[in-house]
Design an enzyme around this catalytic site. Sequence first.
Site, PDB file in Angstrom:
ATOM      1  N   GLU A   1       0.825  -1.205   0.000  1.00 31.46           N
ATOM      2  CA  GLU A   1       0.000   0.000   0.000  1.00 31.46           C
ATOM      3  C   GLU A   1       0.859   1.255   0.000  1.00 31.46           C
ATOM      4  OE1 GLU A   1      -3.708   0.886   1.989  1.00 31.46           O
ATOM      5  OE2 GLU A   1      -3.680  -1.142   2.817  1.00 31.46           O
TER       6      GLU A   1
ATOM      7  N   GLY B   1      -7.545  -2.508  -3.182  1.00 26.60           N
ATOM      8  CA  GLY B   1      -6.686  -3.403  -3.953  1.00 26.60           C
ATOM      9  C   GLY B   1      -7.432  -4.635  -4.430  1.00 26.60           C
TER      10      GLY B   1
END
Length: 274
Positions: free
Chosen positions: A200, A212
């Site tokens: 991230e 995601g």
Amino acid sequence: MRISFTKMHGLGNDFVVIDGREGGVPAMTAPAAAALANRTTGIGCDQLILLEPSEAADFRMRIFNQDGGEVEACGNASRAVALLHGAPASVETDGGVIALEPVLGGARVDMGQPRFGWEDIPLAYAMDTLNMPVGWGVLENSAAVNVGNPHVVFFVEDVDAVALDQLGPEIEHDPLFPQRINVNVASVEGRDAIRLRVWERGVGLTRACGTGACATAVAAMRRGLVDREVAVTLPGGSLMIAWSEDDRIVMTGPATTSFTGTFEWNDYAGDAAS
């Protein structure tokens, strides 16, 4: 000034949530957010979430990564906020207005429509975002998707064989991505199943990343690798991602309240409190 907070997580992706919808919370700054998120000297979290009043929706959700940087969207935090709010709601984020509702064991979130234009990711220059002609080490032939925040997705045979702790920061900070990028490596295990690991932006390796999972599922669907509803399994657990015929992404998964507490604002914000 003492400020109340709720510590929550979605599949191990954890948050400090501060409810400022009724006022009484000083203006949040990047240094204050980073200090609160610090796992050694602060409360500790992947993201700090601040709820505020909104004129565009029922309320606003602001998202600060562990490094203090403010970002546009967070799927796991959206489920946590749905649990905290306790009822269906529209929520303004910097990535757009989303709709959320609590369900048994967690929440369902309408994450809105994905964007695929190179300028929407954004990339530094034009290219095909479904089959990007660039690579980093063993990672190549990626897809880029913006689901409120930017993601690049690599499909590999074995997600655990990728040194994401090394390649993740290199790709995140590559000049191709002027606003940096979230990095996803995924393995398709069937028409209805994907395994995923995520680096991230501004956080690092996380146990789960809701946006995601959404970006990876949509990229796999665009390539015809999976059906329009798929289970995405991350180190922290699984999320169900559906991409509807009206082009909206719906994410369903768990959220949990860990504990509540208070902190002294000046202990973390310093001069920002004045």
